[in-house]
Write a protein that holds these residues in place. Structure first.
Motif, PDB file in Angstrom:
ATOM      1  N   ILE A 136       0.936  -1.066  -0.032  1.00  0.00           N
ATOM      2  CA  ILE A 136      -0.035   0.110   0.218  1.00  0.00           C
ATOM      3  C   ILE A 136       0.982   1.109  -0.040  1.00  0.00           C
ATOM      4  CG2 ILE A 136      -1.709   1.457   1.463  1.00  0.00           C
ATOM      5  CD1 ILE A 136      -2.790  -1.291   2.073  1.00  0.00           C
ATOM      6  N   SER A 137       1.841   1.235   0.971  1.00  0.00           N
ATOM      7  CA  SER A 137       2.845   2.431   1.031  1.00  0.00           C
ATOM      8  C   SER A 137       3.520   2.811  -0.435  1.00  0.00           C
ATOM      9  CB  SER A 137       3.828   2.218   2.074  1.00  0.00           C
ATOM     10  OG  SER A 137       4.743   1.016   1.809  1.00  0.00           O
ATOM     11  N   TYR A 138       4.154   1.694  -1.074  1.00  0.00           N
ATOM     12  CA  TYR A 138       4.706   2.087  -2.367  1.00  0.00           C
ATOM     13  C   TYR A 138       3.671   2.075  -3.384  1.00  0.00           C
ATOM     14  CZ  TYR A 138       9.414   1.089  -0.147  1.00  0.00           C
ATOM     15  OH  TYR A 138      10.394   1.044   0.522  1.00  0.00           O
ATOM     16  N   ALA A 139       2.591   1.662  -3.588  1.00  0.00           N
ATOM     17  CA  ALA A 139       1.402   1.827  -4.584  1.00  0.00           C
ATOM     18  C   ALA A 139       1.236   3.319  -4.430  1.00  0.00           C
ATOM     19  CB  ALA A 139       0.281   0.995  -4.463  1.00  0.00           C
ATOM     20  N   PHE A 140       1.231   3.841  -3.392  1.00  0.00           N
ATOM     21  CA  PHE A 140       0.759   5.342  -3.266  1.00  0.00           C
ATOM     22  C   PHE A 140       1.976   6.211  -3.528  1.00  0.00           C
ATOM     23  CE2 PHE A 140      -3.030   3.788  -1.180  1.00  0.00           C
ATOM     24  CZ  PHE A 140      -4.080   4.750  -1.771  1.00  0.00           C
ATOM     25  N   SER A 141       3.006   5.997  -2.817  1.00  0.00           N
ATOM     26  CA  SER A 141       4.150   6.878  -3.083  1.00  0.00           C
ATOM     27  C   SER A 141       4.826   6.788  -4.432  1.00  0.00           C
ATOM     28  CB  SER A 141       5.150   6.378  -2.038  1.00  0.00           C
ATOM     29  OG  SER A 141       5.833   5.119  -2.348  1.00  0.00           O
ATOM     30  N   ASN A 142       4.795   5.536  -5.128  1.00  0.00           N
ATOM     31  CA  ASN A 142       5.120   5.484  -6.534  1.00  0.00           C
ATOM     32  C   ASN A 142       4.282   6.759  -7.579  1.00  0.00           C
ATOM     33  OD1 ASN A 142       7.256   3.906  -5.939  1.00  0.00           O
ATOM     34  ND2 ASN A 142       6.165   2.254  -6.820  1.00  0.00           N
ATOM     35  N   ALA A 143       2.992   6.648  -7.172  1.00  0.00           N
ATOM     36  CA  ALA A 143       2.248   7.282  -7.982  1.00  0.00           C
ATOM     37  C   ALA A 143       1.904   8.559  -7.638  1.00  0.00           C
ATOM     38  CB  ALA A 143       0.749   6.649  -7.924  1.00  0.00           C
ATOM     39  N   VAL A 144       2.011   8.824  -6.158  1.00  0.00           N
ATOM     40  CA  VAL A 144       1.696  10.230  -5.960  1.00  0.00           C
ATOM     41  C   VAL A 144       3.047  11.137  -5.753  1.00  0.00           C
ATOM     42  CG1 VAL A 144       0.892  11.906  -3.953  1.00  0.00           C
ATOM     43  CG2 VAL A 144      -0.146   9.517  -4.450  1.00  0.00           C
ATOM     44  N   GLY A 145       3.873  10.521  -5.562  1.00  0.00           N
ATOM     45  CA  GLY A 145       5.456  11.280  -5.237  1.00  0.00           C
ATOM     46  C   GLY A 145       5.792  11.530  -3.924  1.00  0.00           C
ATOM     47  N   MET A 146       6.931  12.129  -3.774  1.00  0.00           N
ATOM     48  CA  MET A 146       7.194  12.569  -2.576  1.00  0.00           C
ATOM     49  C   MET A 146       7.302  11.392  -1.522  1.00  0.00           C
ATOM     50  SD  MET A 146       5.918  16.501  -1.704  1.00  0.00           S
ATOM     51  CE  MET A 146       4.197  15.978  -1.946  1.00  0.00           C
ATOM     52  N   SER A 147       8.306  10.537  -1.754  1.00  0.00           N
ATOM     53  CA  SER A 147       8.158   9.359  -1.302  1.00  0.00           C
ATOM     54  C   SER A 147       8.188   9.063   0.384  1.00  0.00           C
ATOM     55  CB  SER A 147       9.236   8.114  -1.654  1.00  0.00           C
ATOM     56  OG  SER A 147       9.307   6.900  -1.212  1.00  0.00           O
ATOM     57  N   LEU A 148       8.974   9.965   1.075  1.00  0.00           N
ATOM     58  CA  LEU A 148       9.086  10.097   2.236  1.00  0.00           C
ATOM     59  C   LEU A 148       8.217  10.323   3.132  1.00  0.00           C
ATOM     60  CD1 LEU A 148      11.574   9.647   4.653  1.00  0.00           C
ATOM     61  CD2 LEU A 148      12.085  12.133   4.293  1.00  0.00           C
ATOM     62  N   LEU A 149       7.474  11.348   2.377  1.00  0.00           N
ATOM     63  CA  LEU A 149       6.198  11.950   3.228  1.00  0.00           C
ATOM     64  C   LEU A 149       5.035  10.953   3.074  1.00  0.00           C
ATOM     65  CD1 LEU A 149       4.779  14.037   4.579  1.00  0.00           C
ATOM     66  CD2 LEU A 149       4.386  15.245   2.109  1.00  0.00           C
ATOM     67  N   VAL A 150       4.775  10.568   1.861  1.00  0.00           N
ATOM     68  CA  VAL A 150       3.572   9.708   1.524  1.00  0.00           C
ATOM     69  C   VAL A 150       3.715   8.462   1.983  1.00  0.00           C
ATOM     70  CG1 VAL A 150       2.213   8.650  -0.310  1.00  0.00           C
ATOM     71  CG2 VAL A 150       3.009  10.950  -0.596  1.00  0.00           C
ATOM     72  N   SER A 151       4.797   7.675   1.751  1.00  0.00           N
ATOM     73  CA  SER A 151       4.790   6.171   2.439  1.00  0.00           C
ATOM     74  C   SER A 151       5.240   6.272   3.759  1.00  0.00           C
ATOM     75  CB  SER A 151       6.041   5.538   1.626  1.00  0.00           C
ATOM     76  OG  SER A 151       7.395   6.095   2.114  1.00  0.00           O
ATOM     77  N   GLY A 152       5.970   7.409   4.324  1.00  0.00           N
ATOM     78  CA  GLY A 152       6.083   7.430   5.660  1.00  0.00           C
ATOM     79  C   GLY A 152       4.788   7.524   6.481  1.00  0.00           C
ATOM     80  N   SER A 153       3.649   8.279   5.891  1.00  0.00           N
ATOM     81  CA  SER A 153       2.682   8.391   6.621  1.00  0.00           C
ATOM     82  C   SER A 153       1.839   7.271   6.694  1.00  0.00           C
ATOM     83  CB  SER A 153       1.808   9.879   5.893  1.00  0.00           C
ATOM     84  OG  SER A 153       2.360  10.811   5.831  1.00  0.00           O
ATOM     85  N   ILE A 154       1.751   6.424   5.397  1.00  0.00           N
ATOM     86  CA  ILE A 154       0.860   5.271   5.389  1.00  0.00           C
ATOM     87  C   ILE A 154       1.522   4.294   6.424  1.00  0.00           C
ATOM     88  CG2 ILE A 154       0.347   3.328   3.840  1.00  0.00           C
ATOM     89  CD1 ILE A 154       0.190   5.445   1.663  1.00  0.00           C
ATOM     90  N   ARG A 155       2.997   4.222   6.502  1.00  0.00           N
ATOM     91  CA  ARG A 155       3.568   3.470   7.496  1.00  0.00           C
ATOM     92  C   ARG A 155       3.071   3.798   9.086  1.00  0.00           C
ATOM     93  NH1 ARG A 155       7.593   3.242   3.557  1.00  0.00           N
ATOM     94  NH2 ARG A 155       7.962   0.957   3.072  1.00  0.00           N
ATOM     95  N   TYR A 156       3.343   4.929   8.988  1.00  0.00           N
ATOM     96  CA  TYR A 156       3.072   5.539  10.728  1.00  0.00           C
ATOM     97  C   TYR A 156       1.594   5.091  10.890  1.00  0.00           C
ATOM     98  CZ  TYR A 156       2.013   8.653  14.530  1.00  0.00           C
ATOM     99  OH  TYR A 156       1.545   8.874  15.645  1.00  0.00           O
ATOM    100  N   ARG A 157       0.651   5.117   9.977  1.00  0.00           N
ATOM    101  CA  ARG A 157      -0.836   4.780  10.500  1.00  0.00           C
ATOM    102  C   ARG A 157      -1.095   3.382  10.681  1.00  0.00           C
ATOM    103  NH1 ARG A 157      -5.832   5.609  11.075  1.00  0.00           N
ATOM    104  NH2 ARG A 157      -7.329   4.020  10.132  1.00  0.00           N
ATOM    105  N   PHE A 158      -0.412   2.543   9.700  1.00  0.00           N
ATOM    106  CA  PHE A 158      -0.580   1.052  10.209  1.00  0.00           C
ATOM    107  C   PHE A 158       0.346   0.446  10.952  1.00  0.00           C
ATOM    108  CE2 PHE A 158      -2.362   1.560   5.423  1.00  0.00           C
ATOM    109  CZ  PHE A 158      -3.477   1.266   5.849  1.00  0.00           C
ATOM    110  N   TYR A 159       1.660   0.952  10.930  1.00  0.00           N
ATOM    111  CA  TYR A 159       2.514   0.362  12.089  1.00  0.00           C
ATOM    112  C   TYR A 159       2.055   0.815  13.378  1.00  0.00           C
ATOM    113  CZ  TYR A 159       5.914  -1.915   8.840  1.00  0.00           C
ATOM    114  OH  TYR A 159       6.393  -2.486   7.832  1.00  0.00           O
TER     115      TYR A 159
END
Length: 831
Positions: A73-96
């Motif tokens: 989920i984190s990489y599917a969103f960050s690859n498409a949306v960009g700004m990987s550190l912010l986007v994937s970091g936010s998703i990981r924060y929520r789920f972890y």
């Protein structure tokens, strides 16, 4: 960057038409497409190793399936949306966070994954540049090997850092580098991830470019790095432009069209399909939590309106883009046998109009408008029908139908009854809509670039050769629809008035004030603040303006919760239309959801002291000082009298003498907005507590009382300079005993500004700043003294907040609010 990239892409592909690109995509064999999908699945599977290694590095273990889901989920969103550190970091924060990891552990996981991502890319890029020389016609091609050596040196340095067995100290942080084995795994996983991503595109590329995977990889990784650095979502346009330039496709339509077709297929397979899958997984996961009424429900409730708004915006863009491009000839031939040409023409036109309307309605959905909800449902279904009638576009019809089915059960999220024409469209929304229309116009030109445009083209109607006229008519109809809506919004009269209320309006708000549980609502009777009512006058907001700040005092006043909630939206939209910053000052914890729902940020500004009257008495050792003071003043002939509002007018001359003497003795001036001032009209609207000594008026306080007996309070409390010592204690004690006898539950002593803010290491900067001012700002305001004085009555302290817009305007807003309360900037720096 996106505009520059699209312009460069336009220049590189100016000799190519839409038909050529589509023809290449259609010619891709099932074998190639299957290999691309297979490599995509392998790539996302490899990405799960990032999280597995990261969790192992911090000593945590989670089930492989759960880790794989979070990673995907984190990489599917960050690859498409960009700004990987912010986007994937936010998703990981929520789920972890839901899986029991702490903030520090999640931060280490995010940093580990990000570093692995870049280490693999740098290692692969550097090695490729050293091994495979770039084409000489590329800019800076001669520097490829020195650049490759530098890029390879960074992962090698990371590996060497594993030999250091002690943490590195960088400023105040300690960084523990991973072991050599772990660092090597990071680099290998990252390189394998990027290699598989390149393989997806490689199998889709035309055979004419088959110069070996190494040559292709060199151009691919450089294009990816430039796309990532640009921060354009998914490197859109940037990646494509670099790929075209890298393969020397400029001016060569026979080469440019296949490359663009391969890139389009790559975008769909590697970015779009995983993104759609991840979105469905997130919705399924959140819906399960919602059904269980878990902690996820408030988060999902707040997210869904914006999520539906985004999907509606996408559906509108899809309809516009579809109307701007060629339909498939086979499908048009089938339609020609089933339907008359007039039905096809009207359907094509209306589909684009619906697309434009969906762009507009997306803003209404974000604003939770009931009318926008119903219109969107109807238009989505109509758009699905017209998509089938204009070209058997069942893909678009399925998208519209799925969104309608998802939106249908969510009616309760769209509860506002406001007009769509009163909704403000910020710069971001206007830019998004205009950009979508601009892209649709460009698609028309690109799809029909070889058409001979003339005035007669508008009136040509043909099944097989009428694509360009249909696209032009549809585009113009969409633009006209948007312009008509903009004109209707502009000519709509403004409702928000900033004039001071007259006596009739003050008489109208008095019943609302008396039924409201907070006595603070009586500040509306000062008449110094404008009043904004709901349509049925069941609630109101009192506010004032200073600079660009539109500051509402307290929560919306009224007992109708629907009206109060709608007023917050109305106030916000009117402020946006006027270019102002909406601010709600001194709001209570019970109403915070009103402001979070509209996207405002909350700052704690102090604590309010409220005394539970049934527990208040003068017994006990802790109340000895108060008891002695009150008894002493009783013996000296001091007595308290409660006067009704009708009897206040006759005492106004004496009250003014007391007030003027108090102001002169304290060397202060009248405050305003959040406090009352000496105004004969204001004092004549509220009951008054008067302290007499030997027939002489020595002190007074106006009473704020509501009919619900929930809370009593005072606003102005003033006394003569020669009044007996302890006169303020006497007034408070006598008033609380009187209010208890009258059946009131609470007595409000007012707010202690900045109380309860802590200067802790992990506290927000506002809390630390407020705590510093509270401790060291006695020069400007008696912060500590005020809190200590109220503490002697043993109150319950309740936090009070200020709701402000997010962004960089906060310092100016704070200055405006301070100036508003102090009666000007001069009052901020003087007592």
């Amino acid at each position: 960057m996106l505009c520059l990239a699209l312009f460069a892409l336009h220049l590189l592909a100016r000799e190519v038409n839409y038909h050529q690109v589509r023809q290449y995509v259609q010619s891709l064999s099932h074998q190639r497409l299957g290999l691309a999908v297979l490599f995509t699945l392998a790539g996302y599977a490899v990405m799960t190793l990032y999280d597995r290694l990261a969790l192992a590095s911090i000593g945590r273990r989670l089930p492989w399936r759960r880790v794989g889901l979070i990673s995907f989920i984190s990489y599917a969103f960050s690859n498409a949306v960009g700004m990987s550190l912010l986007v994937s970091g936010s998703i990981r924060y929520r789920f972890y966070l839901q899986n029991g990891l702490g903030n520090g552990e999640i931060a280490r996981v995010v940093l580990f994954c990000t570093s692995s991502f870049w280490l693999g890319l740098l290692a692969l890029t550097g090695t490729t540049l050293l091994w495979v020389p770039l084409p000489p016609e590329l800019p800076l091609a001669g520097l490829s090997q020195p650049v490759g050596a530098v890029l390879v040196a960074l992962p090698l340095a990371w590996l060497a850092g594993g030999l250091i067995h002690r943490p590195l100290r960088i400023w105040r942080w300690r960084v523990t580098l991973p072991s050599v084995g772990t660092a090597l795994k990071q680099i290998l996983v990252g390189a394998c991830d990027w290699g598989l991503a390149a393989a997806v595109l490689y199998v889709l590329m035309p055979d004419a470019l088959n110069n070996g995977f190494g040559h292709f990889l060199a151009i691919f990784v450089i294009a990816q790095i430039i796309g990532l650095v640009s921060h354009v979502p998914g490197g859109l346009g940037v990646f494509e432009a670099v790929m075209l330039a890298g393969f020397g496709a400029t001016g060569n339509a026979q080469l440019t069209a296949p490359i663009l077709g391969a890139l389009a297929a790559y975008r769909v397979i590697y970015y779009l399909l995983p993104l759609c899958t991840a979105a469905l997984l997130v919705l399924q996961r959140e819906a399960q939590g919602w059904r269980r009424k878990a902690v996820l429900a408030p988060w999902l409730t707040g997210l869904l309106p914006s999520f539906f708004a985004g999907l509606t915006l996408v559906c509108g863009a899809v309809l516009l883009f579809s109307g701007a491009t060629r339909a498939l000839p086979v499908r048009m031939a089938i339609l020609g046998e089933l339907l008359p040409l007039s039905v096809l023409e009207v359907s094509h036109l209306l589909a684009s109009v619906i697309g434009m309307l969906l762009l507009i309605l997306a803003r209404g959905l974000q604003r939770r408008l009931d009318a926008a909800y119903w219109l969107t449902l109807v238009l989505l279904l109509a758009g699905a029908v017209f998509s089938l009638l204009k070209g058997i576009d069942y893909e678009e019809a399925a998208l519209m139908t799925l969104l309608a089915l998802a939106l249908a059960p969510a009616h309760r999220l769209f509860h506002r009854r406001a007009s769509l024409f009163s909704t403000s469209f910020g710069v971001g929304w206007i830019v998004a809509i205009v950009a979508t229309l601009g892209c649709a116009a460009w698609l028309v030109v690109f799809s029909y670039k070889h058409v001979d445009y003339s005035a007669d083209l508008w009136w040509q109607f043909s099944l097989q050769h009428g694509g360009a006229p249909r696209a032009l008519r549809a585009l113009v109809a969409a633009v006209v629809t948007g312009m008509l809506f903009a004109a209707a919004s502009l000519i709509r009269p403004q409702k928000l008035q900033r004039e001071r209320p007259d006596e009739a309006e003050l008489a109208q708000v008095l019943p609302l004030i008396k039924q409201f549980p907070s006595a603070q609502a009586h500040l509306a009777l000062m008449g110094d603040k404008s009043l904004l009512f709901d349509d049925e006058h069941k609630a109101f907001v009192m506010f004032d303006t200073i600079g660009r700040s539109w500051v509402a005092m307290g929560d919306p006043v009224g007992t109708d919760e629907v009206a109060r909630r709608e007023l917050v939206w109305t106030f916000l939209e009117q402020c946006e239309r006027a270019g102002g910053w909406p601010v709600f000052y001194q709001v209570s914890p019970a109403n915070l959801d009103l402001y979070l729902e509209v996207g405002l940020n909350l700052l704690k500004i102090g604590e309010e002291a409220r005394v539970r009257l049934q527990d208040f008495n003068l017994d006990g050792k802790s109340r000895k000082v108060l008891r002695n003071t009150v008894n002493k003043l009783h013996r000296e002939g001091l007595r308290l009298e409660i006067l009704p509002a009708e009897a206040v007018a006759g005492l106004l001359p004496e009250l003014r003498d007391v007030s003027d003497a108090w102001l002169a003795d304290k060397q202060v001036r009248e405050k305003r907005f959040s406090l009352g001032a000496f105004d004969p009209r204001y004092l004549s609207r509220t009951p008054l507590a008067v302290a007499w000594q030997d027939g002489r008026l020595v002190a007074f306080a106006n009473l704020l009382l509501n009919d619900t007996r929930e809370e009593a309070s005072v606003d102005l409390m003033r006394h003569r300079p020669d009044a007996p010592a302890g006169i303020m204690d006497f007034l408070f004690v006598e008033l609380m005993q009187w209010a208890r006898a009258e059946g009131y539950r609470w007595f409000n002593l007012g707010m202690a500004p900045l109380a309860g803010l802590h200067s802790r290491r992990h506290a927000p900067w506002w809390n630390r700043f407020g705590a510093m001012v509270f401790g060291r700002g006695e020069r400007f305001y008696n912060f500590r003294g005020l809190q200590r004085y109220k503490q002697k009555f043993d109150p319950q302290w309740e936090p009070r907040y200020m709701a402000v817009p997010r962004g960089i305007a906060l310092p100016m807003i704070l200055a405006n609010v301070a100036s508003l309360i102090a009666g000007g900037l001069g009052g901020v720096v003087r007592r």
